[in-house]
Structure formats: structure tokens, C-alpha cells
Design a protein around this motif. Structure first.
Motif, PDB file in Angstrom:
ATOM      1  N   TRP A  78       0.680  -1.378  -0.089  1.00  0.00           N
ATOM      2  CA  TRP A  78      -0.121   0.125  -0.123  1.00  0.00           C
ATOM      3  C   TRP A  78       0.884   1.198   0.035  1.00  0.00           C
ATOM      4  CZ3 TRP A  78      -5.418  -0.412  -0.326  1.00  0.00           C
ATOM      5  CH2 TRP A  78      -5.880  -1.523  -0.223  1.00  0.00           C
ATOM      6  N   GLU A  79       0.564   2.164  -0.614  1.00  0.00           N
ATOM      7  CA  GLU A  79       1.030   3.555  -0.757  1.00  0.00           C
ATOM      8  C   GLU A  79       0.143   4.615  -0.317  1.00  0.00           C
ATOM      9  OE1 GLU A  79       2.675   6.561  -4.308  1.00  0.00           O
ATOM     10  OE2 GLU A  79       2.138   4.438  -4.689  1.00  0.00           O
ATOM     11  N   ASP A  80       0.701   5.646   0.492  1.00  0.00           N
ATOM     12  CA  ASP A  80      -0.122   6.738   1.107  1.00  0.00           C
ATOM     13  C   ASP A  80      -0.396   7.645  -0.095  1.00  0.00           C
ATOM     14  OD1 ASP A  80      -0.736   6.411   3.684  1.00  0.00           O
ATOM     15  OD2 ASP A  80       1.684   6.768   4.081  1.00  0.00           O
ATOM     16  N   TRP A  81      -1.489   8.049  -0.253  1.00  0.00           N
ATOM     17  CA  TRP A  81      -2.150   9.272  -1.156  1.00  0.00           C
ATOM     18  C   TRP A  81      -2.555  10.414  -0.430  1.00  0.00           C
ATOM     19  CZ3 TRP A  81      -4.407   7.997  -6.628  1.00  0.00           C
ATOM     20  CH2 TRP A  81      -3.591   7.368  -7.564  1.00  0.00           C
ATOM     21  N   PRO A  82      -2.865  11.410  -1.161  1.00  0.00           N
ATOM     22  CA  PRO A  82      -3.667  12.471  -0.219  1.00  0.00           C
ATOM     23  C   PRO A  82      -4.837  11.969   0.077  1.00  0.00           C
ATOM     24  CG  PRO A  82      -2.564  13.383  -2.301  1.00  0.00           C
ATOM     25  CD  PRO A  82      -2.442  11.709  -2.330  1.00  0.00           C
ATOM     26  N   GLY A  83      -5.719  12.542   1.146  1.00  0.00           N
ATOM     27  CA  GLY A  83      -6.782  12.104   1.638  1.00  0.00           C
ATOM     28  C   GLY A  83      -8.187  13.042   1.147  1.00  0.00           C
ATOM     29  N   ILE A  84      -9.038  12.869   2.058  1.00  0.00           N
ATOM     30  CA  ILE A  84     -10.170  13.882   2.050  1.00  0.00           C
ATOM     31  C   ILE A  84     -10.089  14.924   3.366  1.00  0.00           C
ATOM     32  CG2 ILE A  84     -12.857  14.196   1.815  1.00  0.00           C
ATOM     33  CD1 ILE A  84     -12.676  11.469   0.150  1.00  0.00           C
ATOM     34  N   TYR A  85     -10.063  15.999   3.182  1.00  0.00           N
ATOM     35  CA  TYR A  85      -9.785  16.847   4.352  1.00  0.00           C
ATOM     36  C   TYR A  85     -10.889  17.542   4.666  1.00  0.00           C
ATOM     37  CZ  TYR A  85      -5.059  15.611   2.643  1.00  0.00           C
ATOM     38  OH  TYR A  85      -3.960  14.819   1.941  1.00  0.00           O
ATOM     39  N   ALA A  86     -10.907  18.137   5.971  1.00  0.00           N
ATOM     40  CA  ALA A  86     -11.970  18.765   6.608  1.00  0.00           C
ATOM     41  C   ALA A  86     -11.863  20.444   5.984  1.00  0.00           C
ATOM     42  CB  ALA A  86     -12.125  18.841   8.032  1.00  0.00           C
ATOM     43  N   ASP A  87     -12.208  20.736   4.912  1.00  0.00           N
ATOM     44  CA  ASP A  87     -11.836  22.026   4.423  1.00  0.00           C
ATOM     45  C   ASP A  87     -12.940  22.536   3.810  1.00  0.00           C
ATOM     46  OD1 ASP A  87     -12.362  20.336   2.378  1.00  0.00           O
ATOM     47  OD2 ASP A  87     -10.243  20.486   1.356  1.00  0.00           O
ATOM     48  N   THR A  88     -14.261  22.514   4.036  1.00  0.00           N
ATOM     49  CA  THR A  88     -15.320  23.020   3.665  1.00  0.00           C
ATOM     50  C   THR A  88     -16.176  23.503   4.758  1.00  0.00           C
ATOM     51  OG1 THR A  88     -16.911  21.163   3.274  1.00  0.00           O
ATOM     52  CG2 THR A  88     -15.158  21.763   1.482  1.00  0.00           C
ATOM     53  N   PRO A  89     -17.131  24.514   4.631  1.00  0.00           N
ATOM     54  CA  PRO A  89     -18.321  24.689   5.788  1.00  0.00           C
ATOM     55  C   PRO A  89     -18.972  23.490   5.937  1.00  0.00           C
ATOM     56  CG  PRO A  89     -18.205  26.419   3.928  1.00  0.00           C
ATOM     57  CD  PRO A  89     -17.493  25.215   3.416  1.00  0.00           C
ATOM     58  N   TRP A  90     -19.218  22.343   5.354  1.00  0.00           N
ATOM     59  CA  TRP A  90     -20.060  21.246   5.489  1.00  0.00           C
ATOM     60  C   TRP A  90     -18.933  20.318   6.465  1.00  0.00           C
ATOM     61  CZ3 TRP A  90     -19.723  22.406   0.203  1.00  0.00           C
ATOM     62  CH2 TRP A  90     -20.590  23.283  -0.314  1.00  0.00           C
ATOM     63  N   ASP A  91     -17.884  19.980   6.351  1.00  0.00           N
ATOM     64  CA  ASP A  91     -17.206  19.111   7.029  1.00  0.00           C
ATOM     65  C   ASP A  91     -16.079  19.733   7.953  1.00  0.00           C
ATOM     66  OD1 ASP A  91     -15.300  19.835   5.063  1.00  0.00           O
ATOM     67  OD2 ASP A  91     -15.383  17.776   4.162  1.00  0.00           O
ATOM     68  N   GLU A  92     -16.102  20.904   8.054  1.00  0.00           N
ATOM     69  CA  GLU A  92     -14.767  21.716   8.714  1.00  0.00           C
ATOM     70  C   GLU A  92     -14.701  21.275  10.178  1.00  0.00           C
ATOM     71  OE1 GLU A  92     -15.502  25.797   9.020  1.00  0.00           O
ATOM     72  OE2 GLU A  92     -17.518  25.658  10.056  1.00  0.00           O
ATOM     73  N   HIS A  93     -15.521  20.679  10.861  1.00  0.00           N
ATOM     74  CA  HIS A  93     -15.440  19.708  11.975  1.00  0.00           C
ATOM     75  C   HIS A  93     -14.876  18.595  11.955  1.00  0.00           C
ATOM     76  CE1 HIS A  93     -16.490  23.601  13.906  1.00  0.00           C
ATOM     77  NE2 HIS A  93     -17.678  23.672  13.102  1.00  0.00           N
ATOM     78  N   GLY A  94     -14.880  17.817  10.794  1.00  0.00           N
ATOM     79  CA  GLY A  94     -14.672  16.368  10.770  1.00  0.00           C
ATOM     80  C   GLY A  94     -15.063  15.557   9.478  1.00  0.00           C
ATOM     81  N   VAL A  95     -14.275  14.657   8.920  1.00  0.00           N
ATOM     82  CA  VAL A  95     -14.781  14.087   7.956  1.00  0.00           C
ATOM     83  C   VAL A  95     -15.037  12.286   8.845  1.00  0.00           C
ATOM     84  CG1 VAL A  95     -14.294  12.917   5.696  1.00  0.00           C
ATOM     85  CG2 VAL A  95     -13.526  15.269   6.242  1.00  0.00           C
ATOM     86  N   PHE A  96     -16.190  12.008   8.831  1.00  0.00           N
ATOM     87  CA  PHE A  96     -16.710  10.816   9.453  1.00  0.00           C
ATOM     88  C   PHE A  96     -16.803   9.929   8.484  1.00  0.00           C
ATOM     89  CE2 PHE A  96     -17.564  12.110  14.083  1.00  0.00           C
ATOM     90  CZ  PHE A  96     -16.740  12.741  14.112  1.00  0.00           C
ATOM     91  N   SER A  97     -17.372   8.677   8.821  1.00  0.00           N
ATOM     92  CA  SER A  97     -17.412   7.471   8.187  1.00  0.00           C
ATOM     93  C   SER A  97     -18.184   7.462   6.827  1.00  0.00           C
ATOM     94  CB  SER A  97     -17.845   6.061   8.983  1.00  0.00           C
ATOM     95  OG  SER A  97     -16.997   5.989   9.929  1.00  0.00           O
ATOM     96  N   GLY A  98     -17.986   6.466   6.092  1.00  0.00           N
ATOM     97  CA  GLY A  98     -18.837   6.688   4.523  1.00  0.00           C
ATOM     98  C   GLY A  98     -18.105   5.771   3.791  1.00  0.00           C
ATOM     99  N   ASN A  99     -18.589   5.732   2.527  1.00  0.00           N
ATOM    100  CA  ASN A  99     -17.992   4.782   1.446  1.00  0.00           C
ATOM    101  C   ASN A  99     -18.127   5.514   0.000  1.00  0.00           C
ATOM    102  OD1 ASN A  99     -17.361   1.949   2.081  1.00  0.00           O
ATOM    103  ND2 ASN A  99     -19.342   2.481   3.242  1.00  0.00           N
ATOM    104  N   CYS A 100     -17.201   4.949  -0.907  1.00  0.00           N
ATOM    105  CA  CYS A 100     -17.040   5.518  -2.190  1.00  0.00           C
ATOM    106  C   CYS A 100     -17.502   4.675  -3.255  1.00  0.00           C
ATOM    107  CB  CYS A 100     -15.718   5.861  -2.424  1.00  0.00           C
ATOM    108  SG  CYS A 100     -14.900   6.932  -1.199  1.00  0.00           S
TER     109      CYS A 100
END
Length: 222
Positions: A78-100
Motif C-alpha cells: 500500500w502507498e499513501d495518497w492525499p486524503g479527504i480533508y476537513a476543508d469546507t463549511p459542511w465538514d470543517e469539524h470532521g470527515v466521518f465514516s462513509g463509502n465511495c
């Protein structure tokens, strides 16, 4: 005691080749299901990532929780890649569980996840190969006064109709089939019972609440 510590270290060292991924000095939590990208041949794995975690400070002390991302061609290395960051008004307090998932033949992945405090379902789409993400608040209406809007999303698609289904944690007041709305408290009823909530979508853009799957409980929240 020293012998016990030495044995533990030796055992962990023995196990390390069999552990697919171990983040360094951080908190890993709630790994999501692996998503395969048929366009690139890569497997993508997201997980809750807390860069400020320590055994004494616990999570969320300095920065909100985000998603880390690792990729692999063989599910072994496995190799590290950029993630999904808490950087919008909707998720600025945390990116919690989900799926893609991929929507049909589109090459652009879409991830649906809970924000913190789970009062919004966030849809994030990448058009540059899983690196940067365009986000929107795609689920904003709670099914009941006590239920969160989005809590730990699971997603699947019905093959014969093409309709998407989302299963999300929540709670209900009255059992389905009781003749009373399961998501509106009856007179004198204040306790919400844990349940799984079902939503549908034709396009992962518009979402419709279907209802609770079971009468509710045990527990006050699923």
C-alpha cells in the motif's frame, strides 16, 4: 515485565509483514470498504485519520478528523495518497465514516460520508483521479427529530433498476406497521429506539428517505 515487553515487540515484528497498512504515530479508525477503480487497476482504501492523536490527548484535540487514503495494485503493498480533508463549511469539524462508489460509467469517484456532528451528508467527487475533491451538502434533512441526517453511510446499487440505496444509522419512535409515524414521537413518547434508515437515489444527486428497516432497538441509536 521486561520479558513480556520483549515478547510483545517480537510478536508485533513477526506480524508486521501480514498487516497491510499501519499509519505512523497517528490514530486510524473506521476503515471504509475498499473501492476498486477499473480505469486504473488500483484499489483505494480510506479511513478516519487523526494527525494530532496521542495516547494522552486522544483524538480531535487540535485538528478535526479527516480521511487518510492508501492505494494498492495487489491488496498487499500500500502507498499513501492525499486524503479527504476537513476543508469546507459542511465538514470543517470532521470527515466521518462513509463509502465511495462509481456512478455508472463515470470515471469520477463519488464519496458520501457523515460530517461532524452528522447533521449533513457530504458528497465529494474527484475529477483528477482521487487526488482533489469537489464537495456539496447532498443530504440535509433528518428523518426524525432525534435522528442524525447521515451516520456511517453504506451504499449499493440495484442491478436491474440502477437505483442506489443508502443504509444509514438512526432511530425511530414507533414501530413500522403500528399505524403511527415511526419518525414522529407519539404523545408522551420521548425515547428514540435505534434503527437503520433506508434512503434511495436515482443519480447520487437527489436523495429520498424510504423509512426504517426494523421496529427499533435494542439501544437508543444505531
Amino acid at each position: 515485565v521486561a520479558m513480556d515487553v520483549d515478547l510483545t515487540i517480537s510478536f508485533l515484528t513477526f506480524l508486521s509483514p501480514f498487516v497491510p497498512y499501519q499509519p505512523d504515530n497517528t490514530k486510524e479508525n473506521d476503515p471504509n470498504g475498499v473501492t476498486y477503480d477499473p480505469h486504473t487497476g488500483l484499489y483505494h482504501r480510506f479511513y478516519q485519520y487523526d494527525p494530532t492523536y496521542s495516547e494522552t490527548k486522544n483524538h480531535g484535540t487540535h485538528t478535526p478528523r479527516t480521511w487518510g487514503q492508501t492505494v494498492s495494485r495487489d491488496l498487499a503493498k500500500w502507498e499513501d495518497w492525499p486524503g479527504i480533508y476537513a476543508d469546507t463549511p459542511w465538514d470543517e469539524h470532521g470527515v466521518f465514516s462513509g463509502n465511495c462508489v462509481f456512478n455508472g460509467t463515470s470515471k469520477n469517484p463519488i464519496c458520501i460520508y457523515s460530517n461532524n456532528p452528522c447533521n449533513i451528508g457530504v458528497c465529494a467527487t474527484s475529477t483528477d483521479g482521487w487526488v482533489t475533491w469537489t464537495k456539496r451538502a447532498c443530504m440535509t434533512h433528518a428523518p426524525s427529530p432525534r435522528s442524525q441526517v447521515n451516520h456511517d453511510t453504506s451504499i449499493w446499487r440495484e442491478s436491474d433498476t440502477g437505483k442506489w440505496f443508502l443504509l444509514i444509522g438512526g432511530c425511530t419512535y414507533n414501530a413500522p406497521g403500528s399505524g403511527r409515524d415511526p419518525n414522529i414521537p407519539s404523545t408522551g413518547l420521548t425515547t428514540c429506539q435505534g434503527n437503520a434508515q433506508l434512503w434511495t437515489s436515482p443519480d447520487l444527486w437527489n436523495f429520498t428517505y424510504v423509512g426504517a428497516l426494523t421496529p427499533g432497538g435494542p439501544g437508543g441509536y444505531w
